[in-house]
Design a protein around this motif. Sequence first.
Motif, mmCIF file in Angstrom:
data_model
loop_
_atom_site.group_PDB
_atom_site.id
_atom_site.type_symbol
_atom_site.label_atom_id
_atom_site.label_comp_id
_atom_site.label_asym_id
_atom_site.label_seq_id
_atom_site.Cartn_x
_atom_site.Cartn_y
_atom_site.Cartn_z
ATOM 1 N N ILE A 190 12.640 0.320 -5.953
ATOM 2 C CA ILE A 190 11.555 0.437 -6.931
ATOM 3 C C ILE A 190 10.360 -0.443 -6.559
ATOM 4 C CG2 ILE A 190 10.924 -0.035 -9.333
ATOM 5 C CD1 ILE A 190 12.643 2.468 -8.945
ATOM 6 N N ILE A 191 9.178 0.112 -6.742
ATOM 7 C CA ILE A 191 7.927 -0.633 -6.653
ATOM 8 C C ILE A 191 7.254 -0.531 -8.010
ATOM 9 C CG2 ILE A 191 5.624 -0.759 -5.619
ATOM 10 C CD1 ILE A 191 6.799 0.468 -3.082
ATOM 11 N N LYS A 196 0.799 -1.219 0.000
ATOM 12 C CA LYS A 196 0.000 0.000 0.000
ATOM 13 C C LYS A 196 0.839 1.280 0.000
ATOM 14 C CE LYS A 196 -3.908 -2.128 2.424
ATOM 15 N NZ LYS A 196 -4.813 -2.060 3.599
ATOM 16 N N ASN A 197 2.083 1.198 0.442
ATOM 17 C CA ASN A 197 2.846 2.438 0.568
ATOM 18 C C ASN A 197 3.198 3.037 -0.785
ATOM 19 O OD1 ASN A 197 4.686 0.067 0.461
ATOM 20 N ND2 ASN A 197 6.267 1.649 0.379
ATOM 21 N N THR A 257 7.488 -6.844 6.170
ATOM 22 C CA THR A 257 6.919 -5.728 6.919
ATOM 23 C C THR A 257 5.836 -4.996 6.149
ATOM 24 O OG1 THR A 257 8.724 -4.350 6.137
ATOM 25 C CG2 THR A 257 8.971 -5.372 8.286
ATOM 26 N N GLU A 258 6.138 -4.617 4.876
ATOM 27 C CA GLU A 258 5.193 -3.813 4.137
ATOM 28 C C GLU A 258 4.410 -4.621 3.112
ATOM 29 O OE1 GLU A 258 7.403 0.464 4.165
ATOM 30 O OE2 GLU A 258 8.121 -1.059 2.793
ATOM 31 N N PHE A 312 1.027 3.235 -5.043
ATOM 32 C CA PHE A 312 1.761 3.237 -6.309
ATOM 33 C C PHE A 312 0.849 3.591 -7.477
ATOM 34 C CE2 PHE A 312 2.514 0.767 -10.192
ATOM 35 C CZ PHE A 312 3.735 1.286 -10.583
ATOM 36 N N VAL A 313 1.377 4.382 -8.409
ATOM 37 C CA VAL A 313 0.676 4.684 -9.649
ATOM 38 C C VAL A 313 1.718 5.067 -10.689
ATOM 39 C CG1 VAL A 313 0.366 7.151 -9.144
ATOM 40 C CG2 VAL A 313 -1.240 5.977 -10.671
#
Length: 545
Positions: free
Chosen positions: A388-389, A86-87, A233-234, A177-178
């Motif tokens: 990078i995401i 979600k971050n 964690t994320e 993210f987008v």
Amino acid sequence: MAPGRRFGATRRTTTALIAGTLGVLVPVGATVPAWGQAAPADGYFATPPPVDMSKLIPDSRGPDKKYKQSKGCVQRSTLGQNIVLKNRPWGQEYLQISKAQEIVRAATNGGAGAGVKVAVVDTGVTKHPWLQNRLVSGGEYVATPNGKQPGLEDCDGHGTEVAGIIAAKPDDPEVGFVGVAPDATIVSYRQLSENYEPDTSTSTPNPPASSSGTPSSSTNPPAGSESSLPPSTEGGGGGSGAGDGDRTSPGQTNGGRQLEKAGTAGTLKTLAEIIRGIAERHEADIINMSVDNCRPADGRITDGEQQVQAAVHFAASQGVVIIAAAGNATDTCPQNDQPDARRPKTIVTPPWFADDVLSVGAIDETGGVAPFSVHGPWVGVAAPGTQIISLDPAENSSGLANLTFESGDKASAIQGTSFAAPYVAGLAALVKAKYRNLDAKGIINRIKETAQHPAAPGGRDNFVGYGVIDPVAALTQSLPSEVGNLAPIPAPQVAQLPPANDNNKTPMIVALAGTGGGLVALLITLFVMRTIRRNRPAEPVSTRR
């Protein structure tokens, strides 16, 4: 960032020819090749030779030779598949991507990048729900897989991540993210793959199967395979990376894909063909190439490099914006850290052709130059290239990835100039959408002029070029260079003040009441003081004898 990196600027210079030497070695009237004429005295090329348009080759619309799959395709991790990442990536925050998208939407009364086509020349792009119907087939130059459209298989897990940074549009409002231009169209060309090799047999064998007998593109990787998984964690949806049962799948530690690499698919020749074909058929407005060829700078230019040089020059003349990753330093691609920047020890193509290509270096989370980002006079601008995401490239995945697996159980963050370049390609799409009358050079110039210039002579250096991109500035600033041009005056940014409420008289009443009360208190004070002075007994008058 290491001390002095932003301040050690160099200038691109033209070295004088050694006319005497050429006069001895070359007979009178003989034609000296352009690259030979441009060779500086030190035997290096800081800048490429003049373009030889006779090297422009036609697009064959297919592979240069027969290839076969040698490694299993990228697969989803069997761990953490239900975790949603979600971050928001730090790169999005650093560049204020959301604000840039708001500016474009307000100016165009439409989407962010709508109507703009971005060609992704890479390892292919897997169909992902967050690309919706904005992913189209461009071409196949490796091997057309059964049941898939050309260019829409990403066996390596690289091109999909690149495309995601440009144009992904999540359908989950909780996901941070987008893509930079989430309404742009991606046109995919599979030009190279490290999971394919030249086929020297008479027939092409079937793709490798997993240990369970299922196809290698299965969502369940075989035992001992390499793939990506989300952090504990994320989290991340499914994860990405390169995986195969033989543990030989290429990783993405530095995020690059090398052309002309032995035992893989992908050559400079097919890259040149694709670039020309895109420009000739008007298939895209922007080309993103997160692929390159790295070699020693030895005072020469190869046939393949000349073909790419001619192709990018042709495409630029046709109005195509060409973006390329600046290159990643590895054991086989040494960093240009020599004292004299005019004598590079490493040449990277296509970034070398900086007159027609905007190449992109990488910065890290501190804002400093990423250590793997190759330096050179071809670096145009810089963008985030670490942590990078992006989209999970595995077949049938609907999530995100932020780690890649290498060497068995070793997980690494996704990074590289490969992923800095699509930030710039996405920005070019936003600029194109807002300034419809700007040509390719105008778009590139706007990105360069509004970048955060390093403290160096001329506002550029060999580490970040003209600086880290500034999307908001690129979409709002009035540039002196555009005076008299067709670019519209940017809309002013209205201050975000609360709306006026003309019917509410309470503030006026309170103000008047306060003023009146203060005036009454003043009058009472003056009256009391006057009364006290009038009632005070007179002091006796002293007499002198």
